[in-house]
Structures are given as structure tokens and as C-alpha cells.
Write an enzyme that holds these catalytic residues in place. Structure first.
Site, PDB file in Angstrom:
ATOM      1  CE  LYS A  69      -4.005  -2.193   2.073  1.00  0.00           C
ATOM      2  NZ  LYS A  69      -5.133  -2.064   3.003  1.00  0.00           N
ATOM      3  CG  ASP A 105      -7.929  -0.017   3.129  1.00  0.00           C
ATOM      4  OD1 ASP A 105      -8.762  -0.872   2.806  1.00  0.00           O
ATOM      5  OD2 ASP A 105      -6.725  -0.096   2.838  1.00  0.00           O
ATOM      6  N   GLY A 128       0.140  -2.212  14.848  1.00  0.00           N
ATOM      7  CA  GLY A 128       0.600  -2.177  13.473  1.00  0.00           C
ATOM      8  C   GLY A 128       0.905  -0.755  13.034  1.00  0.00           C
ATOM      9  N   GLY A 130       1.659  -0.133   9.311  1.00  0.00           N
ATOM     10  CA  GLY A 130       1.727  -0.138   7.856  1.00  0.00           C
ATOM     11  C   GLY A 130       0.652   0.706   7.215  1.00  0.00           C
ATOM     12  N   GLY A 131       0.372   0.429   5.943  1.00  0.00           N
ATOM     13  CA  GLY A 131      -0.590   1.219   5.197  1.00  0.00           C
ATOM     14  C   GLY A 131      -1.990   1.183   5.777  1.00  0.00           C
ATOM     15  CG  MET A 132      -5.604  -1.816   7.328  1.00  0.00           C
ATOM     16  SD  MET A 132      -6.717  -1.288   6.016  1.00  0.00           S
ATOM     17  CE  MET A 132      -8.307  -1.593   6.775  1.00  0.00           C
TER      18      MET A 132
END
Length: 272
Positions: A69, A105, A128, A130-132
Site C-alpha cells: 500500500k 480503507d 501495526g 503499515g498502510g492499513m
């Protein structure tokens, strides 16, 4: 679905661990709406070549999942505000060879927090970075949540994400609890070595008021199963997948299905 033919419009998804969620959801809607389109999932061996293929082959739409992402940002022509604001892409639309990137998202997370009436006064743990995680943290901030902690072992990315939105960072849980716990890592995801891993300790689940796992496959991750067993309200990755996929479908086709058509596609997706 129509028989494969030269005039079909192709959409794809790129993921390290492809699932049939998007494939079943999109193709079912194509059939319901009598569209001469087809959707296929891929696990790219070379991301740059894959995106070049989207452009060169005239592939209309491309969904982007973990872990790509952020990596695709350098490969597109333009970032929609939905993606630019959080430096994360989950949707690429190809118009005559020009690639415009979006993030649906964020929309999904925002809608689910609202529809589940999660109080903005809740304390939150987001595991987390990251992208999400970017989409999730941005949605929390914009929904008015103030007590949010990002859990990430990588201090560079974890602290940067937390600082960007005025939240806290910690390298690990270390016995912490919160009203709302959210997993935005691949822990519990089908196809990986962590498929049986519980994303949060049982005591953290027991102390939470709401448990949210963005992992879509399996729909019942170890975290969701443990939360249900503990009697906790849950928000699942399957719900995220439905909303973000619907918004992708609209971006690709320009058509917004009826709620009944979406429900039918969602039921078909989950029946795999």
C-alpha cells in the site's frame, strides 16, 4: 458471468496473500449488473512490473493489499486526497494509461466506527504501523478519538505514525489495555505462518469493550473468535472488505449497486 471475450474490462488485485474475497464480490456484482467485466487476484513477484502491466495492458482497476500500500505510491501518476492524506494506497484507477490512486480503507474504517457507535471517548490500542494502520489511525483521529496508542516494534514507522496524528507510540503491549483494541497486522491471516496467532493476549481482550480485527480472511480470525467467546462486541475484517470493495467497484465502473445487490454480493463472498 459472460464468456471470456476480447471486449471484457479487467480489474485485478495485488496482494502477498491473495484471497477470493474481492474476486467473488466484484464478479458477483458484474453478473448481477450484466457488466462485461472480470476480476482476478494476483500475488506479484515484481510490483513495479505488475503496475507497468496495469498501465500497458489497459487494466481498468487495481486493488492493492498488504504489503504494497505504500510501495505503489512511487508507481502511480496522481494521488487522490483520500490516499495522499495518509500516504497509503489501496485502489488504483487507470484512465487511458494515467493511474490515479485512492484509499477506500479509510472510508470503511470510518463507516464502521460510526455504524457500531463506538464512543470517541474510548481509549484505543492500534497494533501495526503499515498502510492499513495509517488509514485506521487517520479515521480514528477524524472521528474524534484522542486517547490512541500505536503499538509497533519498528520505532521509526511506529513513532512517525503516532506523532503525525498526535497520538502515543509504544514498541509493545507490555500488559496494557484499552476500551477498543484494533489489529492491523497480518497476525491471524490465512496463508501465513501466523494464521493461528492471537493478535492480542487474552487478558487484553477480556479488558476491552470492543474488539476490531481488519484481517478479512478468515472472517473468524483467532482474535475475533476469542472476542466472541469472551462476549465482546466485534468489528470484523470481512465488514471492512465489503465496504472498501464496494467503493472500489464504484470508482472502477461508475455504477453504485443497490443495497440489496451489495448484500447479495457480500453473502456470496462470505459463502466461500
Amino acid at each position: 458471468m459472460p464468456i471470456l471475450n476480447k471486449d471484457m474490462t479487467l480489474c485485478i488485485s495485488l496482494s502477498a496473500r491473495p484471497s477470493n474475497n474481492g474476486t467473488r464480490f466484484h464478479n458477483h456484482l458484474y453478473e448481477q449488473l450484466d457488466l462485461n467485466w472480470i476480476y482476478k487476484a494476483f500475488a506479484p513477484t515484481n510490483l513495479e512490473q505488475a503496475i507497468a502491466g496495469v498501465r500497458g495492458l489497459g487494466i481498468r482497476g487495481c486493488a492493492v493489499s498488504m504489503p504494497y500500500k505504500e510501495d505503489v505510491i512511487a508507481l502511480v501518476d496522481e494521488m487522490d486526497p483520500s490516499a495522499k492524506a495518509i500516504d497509503s494506497v489501496n485502489t488504483i484507477v487507470n484512465t487511458d494509461g494515467r493511474l490515479l490512486a485512492y484509499n477506500t480503507d479509510y472510508t470503511a474504517i470510518q463507516q464502521l466506527l460510526a455504524s457500531n457507535q463506538v464512543p470517541a471517548s474510548y481509549s484505543v490500542l492500534v497494533q501495526g504501523a503499515g498502510g492499513m494502520a495509517k488509514a485506521t489511525v487517520a479515521a480514528l483521529r477524524d472521528a474524534g478519538f484522542a486517547d490512541v496508542t500505536v503499538l509497533a516494534r519498528n520505532e521509526t514507522t511506529g513513532r512517525a505514525l503516532a506523532d503525525q496524528y498526535g497520538f502515543q507510540w509504544r514498541p509493545e503491549l507490555d500488559g496494557g489495555t484499552a476500551d477498543l483494541i484494533i489489529n492491523v497486522t497480518p497476525l491471524g491471516m490465512a496463508g501465513g505462518s501466523d494464521v493461528d496467532t492471537l493478535a492480542f493476549p487474552q487478558e487484553t481482550i477480556d479488558a476491552a469493550s470492543v474488539v476490531f480485527d481488519v484481517v478479512a480472511l478468515p472472517a473468524e480470525t483467532p482474535l475475533i473468535k476469542a472476542a466472541r467467546a469472551a462476549g465482546k462486541p466485534v468489528i470484523t475484517g470481512a465488514e471492512v472488505a465489503t465496504i472498501q470493495a464496494l467503493e472500489q467497484f464504484v470508482l472502477y465502473t461508475g455504477v453504485r449497486p443497490t443495497p440489496e445487490q451489495v448484500r447479495a454480493a457480500e453473502e456470496f463472498m462470505r459463502a466461500q
